[in-house]
Design an enzyme around this catalytic site. Structure first.
Site, PDB file in Angstrom:
ATOM      1  N   HIS A 196       0.829  -1.203   0.000  1.00  0.00           N
ATOM      2  CA  HIS A 196       0.000   0.000   0.000  1.00  0.00           C
ATOM      3  C   HIS A 196       0.870   1.263   0.000  1.00  0.00           C
ATOM      4  CE1 HIS A 196      -3.670   2.318   1.191  1.00  0.00           C
ATOM      5  NE2 HIS A 196      -2.745   3.134   1.671  1.00  0.00           N
ATOM      6  N   GLU A 197       1.771   1.338   0.950  1.00  0.00           N
ATOM      7  CA  GLU A 197       2.605   2.548   1.047  1.00  0.00           C
ATOM      8  C   GLU A 197       3.553   2.660  -0.142  1.00  0.00           C
ATOM      9  OE1 GLU A 197       1.790   4.843   2.976  1.00  0.00           O
ATOM     10  OE2 GLU A 197       0.401   3.651   4.186  1.00  0.00           O
TER      11      GLU A 197
ATOM     12  N   HIS B 226       3.377   6.735  -6.779  1.00  0.00           N
ATOM     13  CA  HIS B 226       2.651   7.939  -7.201  1.00  0.00           C
ATOM     14  C   HIS B 226       3.598   9.144  -7.128  1.00  0.00           C
ATOM     15  CE1 HIS B 226      -1.601   9.999  -6.797  1.00  0.00           C
ATOM     16  NE2 HIS B 226      -1.097  10.131  -7.999  1.00  0.00           N
TER      17      HIS B 226
END
Ligand SMILES: [Zn+2]
Length: 682
Positions: free
Chosen positions: A473-474, A480
């Protein structure tokens, strides 16, 4: 008088360490305060130069100057906030209390600067004639809107009223949170050994510690902390105690007296409605949703309403099964809200009997990091090279050079995986520097912080499934930041709306459980063998269990949040409005809202998620729908689709409207079907 700091020579602002990082060996805790003051002053001077410029406003001399201003402040801030989260101490904490209000005064002065707004407004009014490229136009519009939403176009009386509303809302929000905290702190149910038969060890020890903290050493306390309340109502055989705990938990903030939140909520809703009207929005929800992907309350309902219907159906059929279990267990009481978690756990144990500890030996930290990198290489062509011996904020933090497919350097990725007392809990991504092209440009320096238990010297760190998911997730957020290709700093990387920002991270989690990834990287720490298929299947099947209950309790809260904020006015009696709304929705009386109004901190203890609680589910819709795009092609690494994903989602930051970006990737807007399938609701 302290000697003035030379910003052009200080290691906090001139990053001249190895790889273009700051030279952490030359930064002391005592340096921050003076550098902050100097950097704030320098930024004020820059703002003054822009707003006092006698020349006609241009994109160059106004918008670009505003975006590129405050570089020294950005540099010192990013290192300071990294330290404050990942490696703090008393000196840093004291500084935090000093710096936070200074920063908020500084930035609110900029948004109230009338001469500055006049220049932005002039550009905005001429925006068509300026023939701007799409990204520049968007940045101009966003900047203008931010000023307007801060009240820049109001007359003097309106500005004064807005400031008063904001101030009152912020102190009411603080009251709300403190009342809630007081209610949670003051209530405890003390039990003895005989009352806690059947509870798991972790819960017993947490309850023993909670009792001891309240001066009842040797006993056990049920408290209103979710980490005790939820497992207690899941595992306690004592129906009478579960009922007591349920009633206390759902009445937090509604117990009369000084800590009752009813009037606080009423006042907040009134002020929010007034603020929306002042800024010419139809409702507070319209104001809050204006710069999101959803944009309007109607769009939020288009998502939530069908999910709500399916969740009600699923919960109703689940309840029949739970009722059967209860009857079999000899209960002849009417099935109640305090029975749900208890029997659901019994059903889970019956259906998915497996132990987390069976999975752990297959999830070695270093292997899962490799898996993260490997998936990024397959999807986006970037690769990672670790550099040893580079000083950072802590010796545990690792430094990687991120390379493009042609070998050129794209940026840096730093990662700090292990828990320690100087680190706050949780996991997060942030940037020391964001990536953009404006001016001289900037390469991204992105970091991830985790809190995994550090293994003894020489042993491999092992993760739980949740921890491995968190790592993915991180890392998705980090991608991004690292893949960003925008021109303007204010739309770089994760600078996107609240209901879009979790797409890159939640989407990335899907690749953790892709068979090819598990086969290659989920290898047993001793035998080196991949995770057996039967175990993989159980792990995947367990994910959808209990979705009816979870979706009802969540969606009820999201719908009530929207009902409060989408009306043009405010209800006189919020709790009656809550009850009426739930009745209209056919809320089952055997399930409680995840957050009832008097303790709904997301939307009342501050402004963070007001008219925004839906966004957790919105993001889930996006990530499920986006992953379904890969599944539909039959290739979970489909190169053409991966390129569209890179270009339109991971690289695009906030450079375009999120709806437009999503459609460019997917060819259509997302629909909730894939999310409902993922949750097992269809
Ligand atoms: Zn996230």
């Amino acid at each position: 008088m302290p000697s003035a700091v030379d910003l052009a020579a200080h290691p906090l602002t001139t990053w001249q360490g190895p790889l273009g990082l700051p030279d952490f060996t030359r930064i002391g805790d005592g340096d921050f305060s003076g550098v902050f003051d100097a950097a704030l002053t320098a930024h004020e001077a820059e703002i003054e130069a822009i707003s006092g410029n006698a020349e006609t406003p241009t994109i160059e001399n106004t918008l670009a100057a505003l975006e590129l201003g405050g570089e020294a402040l950005d540099h010192v801030s990013s290192i300071f906030w990294c330290r404050a989260g990942a490696h703090t101490n008393e000196a840093i904490q004291a500084l935090e209390r000093d710096i936070s209000p200074k920063m908020s005064r500084h930035f609110s002065a900029i948004s109230m600067n009338e001469r500055l707004f006049a220049r932005i407004d002039e550009l905005y009014q001429r925006r068509d004639a300026l023939k701007l490229d799409a990204e520049t136009l968007r940045v101009l519009e966003k900047t203008w809107k931010n000023f307007v939403r801060s009240g820049a176009r109001l007359d003097a009386a309106g500005k004064k009223r807005l400031a008063a509303i904001n101030e009152e809302l912020s102190s009411l929000g603080t009251n709300f949170g403190q009342n809630l905290l007081a209610d949670e702190r003051d209530w405890a149910l003390f039990l003895d050994e005989a009352d806690i038969a059947g509870l798991p060890e972790f819960l017993k020890s947490a309850m023993a510690e909670a009792a001891e903290m309240r001066g009842q050493k040797g006993r056990y306390a049920v408290t209103l902390s979710r980490s005790i309340y939820e497992p207690f109502s899941t595992f306690s055989e004592r129906r009478d105690l579960r009922e007591i705990a349920f009633r206390a938990f759902t009445m937090r903030g509604q117990n009369g007296g000084a800590t009752d939140n009813t009037a606080v909520v009423r006042d907040m809703l009134r002020l929010r409605a007034e603020k929306a009207k002042l800024l010419a929005y139809a409702s507070y929800a319209a104001l809050k949703l204006d710069d999101t992907m959803a944009k309007t309350p109607e769009a939020v309902h288009k998502l939530l309403d069908p999910v709500w219907e399916k969740a009600l159906e699923k919960a109703a059929s689940d309840q029949i099964e739970l009722h059967r279990l209860a009857a079999e267990a000899g209960s002849n009481e009417e099935f109640a809200a305090w029975d749900w978690r208890f029997y659901q756990e019994k059903l889970r144990a019956e259906k998915f009997a497996f132990d987390e500890s069976e999975l752990k030996p297959y999830l070695q930290l270093d292997r899962i990091i490799d898996a993260c990198f490997d998936v990024a290489t397959k999807l986006f062509g970037i690769s990672f090279e670790e550099k040893q011996g580079i000083a950072t904020w802590h010796p545990d933090a690792r430094v990687f050079i991120v390379r493009n497919a042609d070998g050129s350097e794209r940026g840096l990725f730093l990662a700090d995986y292990f828990a320690r007392p100087s680190k706050r809990s949780g996991a997060w991504m942030s940037a020391l520097k964001s990536g953009y092209k404006l001016g001289d440009g900037s390469r991204p320096v992105i970091y991830n912080i985790m809190n995994f238990a550090k293994p003894p010297e020489g042993e491999a760190a092992l993760l739980s499934v949740d921890e491995a998911k968190t790592l993915f997730h991180e890392f998705g957020h980090a991608l991004h930041g690292m893949l960003t290709e925008v021109t303007w700093p204010s739309v770089a990387g994760t600078s996107v709306s609240r209901d879009f920002v979790e797409l890159p991270s939640q989407l990335y989690e899907h690749w953790l459980t892709v068979p090819a990834v598990l086969e290659k990287h989920a290898l047993h720490v001793k035998t080196g063998k991949p995770m057996p298929k039967a175990l993989v299947d159980k792990m995947l099947a367990a994910r959808t269990f209990g979705a009816g209950f979870a979706t009802v309790e969540f969606t009820a809260s999201a719908l009530v949040d929207m009902a409060y904020h989408a009306r043009p006015d405010a209800p006189d009696e919020p709790l009656r409005f809550e009850a009426e709304t739930l009745e209209r929705l056919n809320m089952p009386d055997t399930i409680a809202m995840r957050h009832r109004t008097p303790h709904f901190g997301h939307i009342f203890a501050g402004d963070g998620y007001s008219a925004g609680y839906y966004s957790y589910m919105w993001s889930e819709v996006l990530d499920a729908d986006a992953f379904a795009a890969f599944e539909e092609t039959g290739d979970l690494f489909n190169p053409a689709l991966a390129e569209r994903l890179r270009k339109n989602i991971y690289a695009a930051g906030g450079s375009k409207d999120p709806e437009e970006l999503y459609i460019a990737f997917r060819g259509k807007m997302p629909s909730p079907e894939a999310m409902m399938a993922k949750r097992g609701l269809v």
